[in-house]
Design a protein around this motif. Sequence first.
Motif: not given
Lengths: 204, 204
Positions: A61-65
């Motif tokens: 999720i962090d990377r998608v952000r």
Amino acid sequence: MRISELADATGVSIPTLKYYLREGLLHPGRSQGPTRADYDDAHVERVRLVRTLIDVGRLSIDRVREVVTALDLPPESRHLLLGTAHDVLRQPSGGPPPDGVIARITALGLPDCAGSPASTQLAQALSAAERAGWPISDATLTSWYAAMTRVADADVVPELAAMSPADALHHAIIGNVLTDPVVIALRRVAQEALSAQRFEARDS
Amino acid sequence: MRISELADATGVSIPTLKYYLREGLLHPGRSQGPTRADYDDAHVERVRLVRTLIDVGRLSIDRVREVVTALDLPPESRHLLLGTAHDVLRQPSGGPPPDGVIARITALGLPDCAGSPASTQLAQALSAAERAGWPISDATLTSWYAAMTRVADADVVPELAAMSPADALHHAIIGNVLTDPVVIALRRVAQEALSAQRFEARDS
DNA sequence: TGACATTGGATAGTATGGCTGTCCAATATT
DNA sequence: AATATTGGACAGCCATACTATCCAATGTCA
């Protein structure tokens, strides 16, 4: 479009959409009063992007952000743009870039691009392999680079020049995420073909 | 070698080693009395394999168990052996193999190998890309296959024929896990080189 | 011989990631 | 007026991959 319609259109549940909104992966819809908001096609597209990055690309999720942040504020130059795309797709286990390996890469004549994300990832991958007892010879590396140049030839299309920075970035990220598994699978198929060709005759 | 020495030799903590023992990723040491067991170099090697599969290959514990199970009972034929290696390295998100795509692969002249793991993975990757709006043309696929054959040429070495099945399987699995990131990174480097070459002149 | 650390084995607890469920008052809709 | 839905806040859940605690038995060293 209300949130329930967005859920229907994308196949993602309302609680999950709310979670993505909280996490900043999805822009809030246009608010129309305290209990109503309007979503559009851009939201549908964004949800699909997020699901692809998570399901196919295995991004956190962090990377998608990071991806959506970059998409909302893309770099101007086309050069930095590819770097941005490659950066968000870096391996999760990327430690510090080892020194000696970088020198080796540049010595081989591979374009270093001044410590670009791609070069860094190559250096990390090479040193990880070496640490695990699988050194890769210069000859192999050069030959592989030539082969991957042929692959990349289909990636860097002229149409990119005409696209907006955001579209070009989207194109680069999603293209790599979706086609990396294809390229790797083709490598496996080729291994099976070569194995059959080289060993089948003398082996059961 | 006691468990504390195994921990020192591998850099993995004792509780984690005990966890791996519980999960069946590591054979129990030769028991010498109720509170003493003896580990050897094979255990050190096995721990390193497990860590590589987890850290570099991002395999789950369940998948690692599949690997070590296969290593302990490797298939006899060299052909099935590569299939086994490719099977344990399959994508986590592999749904059912789609029908039409397989037909397309065989129509292209790629060796299908009767629904081998590699062909299945290719079919899944192609249909995932198509579903996400990124169809891949026959021309691109053929060109990529030619390029990946050059990559695989370094993978299928003659030495494999002389190895024991377990060693060959180990070689195939660890080789793919360690060099997939290298191949992908080389693709990125090539993209940056081509991008610079094609766009740098006319673009900032 | 006796203090002390270590071992294998069993069991329970923790941290993180990615959702999922519940509640609420304020609207829309019928 | 009755019912359903929404946005928003917040707590709960489940899986994964460890990590910690406890234990009695044993080895080690003074």
